[in-house]
Scaffold this active site. Structure first.
Site, PDB file in Angstrom:
ATOM      1  N   SER A 116      46.390  48.276  43.710  1.00 39.13           N
ATOM      2  CA  SER A 116      46.077  46.884  43.407  1.00 39.13           C
ATOM      3  C   SER A 116      47.100  45.957  44.082  1.00 39.13           C
ATOM      4  O   SER A 116      47.232  45.970  45.304  1.00 39.13           O
ATOM      5  CB  SER A 116      46.019  46.678  41.892  1.00 39.13           C
ATOM      6  OG  SER A 116      45.451  45.445  41.569  1.00 39.13           O
ATOM      7  N   ASP A 233      34.426  47.501  41.243  1.00 40.22           N
ATOM      8  CA  ASP A 233      35.723  46.893  40.956  1.00 40.22           C
ATOM      9  C   ASP A 233      35.511  45.411  40.605  1.00 40.22           C
ATOM     10  O   ASP A 233      34.969  44.657  41.403  1.00 40.22           O
ATOM     11  CB  ASP A 233      36.633  47.035  42.182  1.00 40.22           C
ATOM     12  CG  ASP A 233      38.076  46.698  41.884  1.00 40.22           C
ATOM     13  OD1 ASP A 233      38.336  45.790  41.085  1.00 40.22           O
ATOM     14  OD2 ASP A 233      38.963  47.352  42.473  1.00 40.22           O
ATOM     15  N   HIS A 263      38.301  49.530  38.698  1.00 39.09           N
ATOM     16  CA  HIS A 263      39.495  49.209  39.480  1.00 39.09           C
ATOM     17  C   HIS A 263      40.508  50.347  39.534  1.00 39.09           C
ATOM     18  O   HIS A 263      41.001  50.705  40.605  1.00 39.09           O
ATOM     19  CB  HIS A 263      40.140  47.957  38.880  1.00 39.09           C
ATOM     20  CG  HIS A 263      41.271  47.391  39.666  1.00 39.09           C
ATOM     21  ND1 HIS A 263      41.163  47.054  41.001  1.00 39.09           N
ATOM     22  CD2 HIS A 263      42.547  47.080  39.302  1.00 39.09           C
ATOM     23  CE1 HIS A 263      42.315  46.566  41.432  1.00 39.09           C
ATOM     24  NE2 HIS A 263      43.174  46.581  40.428  1.00 39.09           N
TER      25      HIS A 263
END
Length: 289
Positions: A116, A233, A263
């Site tokens: 991320s 996501d 995610h």
């Protein structure tokens, strides 16, 4: 650097001190036998490095030394919670820590693992010092913003708001979008070291600037990488990873898209996360001499 909202730091915790004098908490997962390679974790926003304990423990069992730290303003490290005056601080601290470990283990292959926000950190760190790394694993990296859902103000207003009210909440994130595993969501919500507030204006402006830099420099990327993203996501659009993969100049590059995955790919329900983790291990093993 201010320390408002910073968690109390115990000096006996493993740490290093960054350029601003902040104490950065460090963590290691060591294998039982010899070290095949080092995997350096760059964690995501609002979390901390020990949220990666399940994956790191599996990698350690496979002979990898896993190392990481809590980014400034996260977890046990000093700093204003979930704030960032300059995204490059994350990159600079990562490279400082990497150099320390490489001085200790100069002949061991070194891989970045960026998740991320940490994916953006890993990309920028590898662009700055590609000679330090044998490759990177990028999981749902922050390359393209989902501005319509991330921020409650227009993107063009964000920089103005961030300069006037840096701690102002300008967006929220639904924790249910992390994983389809409700236990993972519950653990995240109950973790006192996670930040549970709104996305802050200054962090948002820094994140947008980092994504803009990555998009401008994608064709400079020549390092080896494994790029993983879920098509469902809710936080970081997989189209950013596809764009990145299409424009990079790396000779050794792999993109894997996982249909309907959320995610945090490696923390999906077990039947799905097992596949993702196996893909990560397989890629690492093919890149370790």
């Amino acid at each position: 650097m201010g320390t408002t909202e910073s968690v109390p730091f115990s000096s006996d915790l493993p740490h290093f001190t960054n350029a601003e004098g902040a104490r950065i908490y460090t963590k290691r997962w060591s294998p039982q036998g010899s070290i095949r390679a080092v995997v350096f974790i760059c964690h995501g926003v609002h979390e901390h490095v020990e949220r990666h304990n399940p994956l790191a423990s599996i990698l350690a069992e496979k002979g990898f030394l896993v190392v990481g730290h809590d980014h400034v303003g996260h977890g046990r490290s000093d700093g204003i919670r979930a704030d960032c005056e300059d995204f490059n601080w994350y990159v600079r601290d990562t490279l400082q820590h990497v150099q320390q470990v490489k001085e200790e283990l100069p002949d061991i292959p070194f891989f970045l693992f960026g998740y991320s926000m940490g994916g953006a950190v890993a990309i920028l760190a590898a662009l700055e010092s590609s000679h330090l790394f044998s490759g990177a694993i990028l999981v749902a990296p922050m390359i393209m913003p989902k501005a319509s859902t991330m921020f409650s103000v227009k993107v063009w207003l964000l920089h103005l708001v961030s300069s006037l009210f840096p701690q102002l909440g300008v967006g929220t994130s639904d924790p249910n979008g992390i994983s389809r595993d409700p236990e993972v969501v519950k653990a995240s919500l109950e973790d006192p070291l996670n930040y549970h507030g709104n996305i802050k204006a200054r962090w948002g402006a820094c994140a947008l600037a980092a994504m803009d830099e990555i998009q401008k420099r994608m064709e400079e990327v020549k390092f080896s990488y494994l790029l993983l993203h879920g098509t469902a996501d809710r936080f970081v659009p997989h189209e950013g990873s596809e764009m990145f993969h299409a424009k990079t100049q790396s000779e050794d590059k792999t993109l894997k898209l996982y249909p309907d995955h959320y995610h945090r790919l490696f923390s999906e329900p077990k039947e799905y996360s097992d596949v993702v983790i196996a893909d990560i291990i397989s890629w690492l093993e093919t890149h370790v001499e």
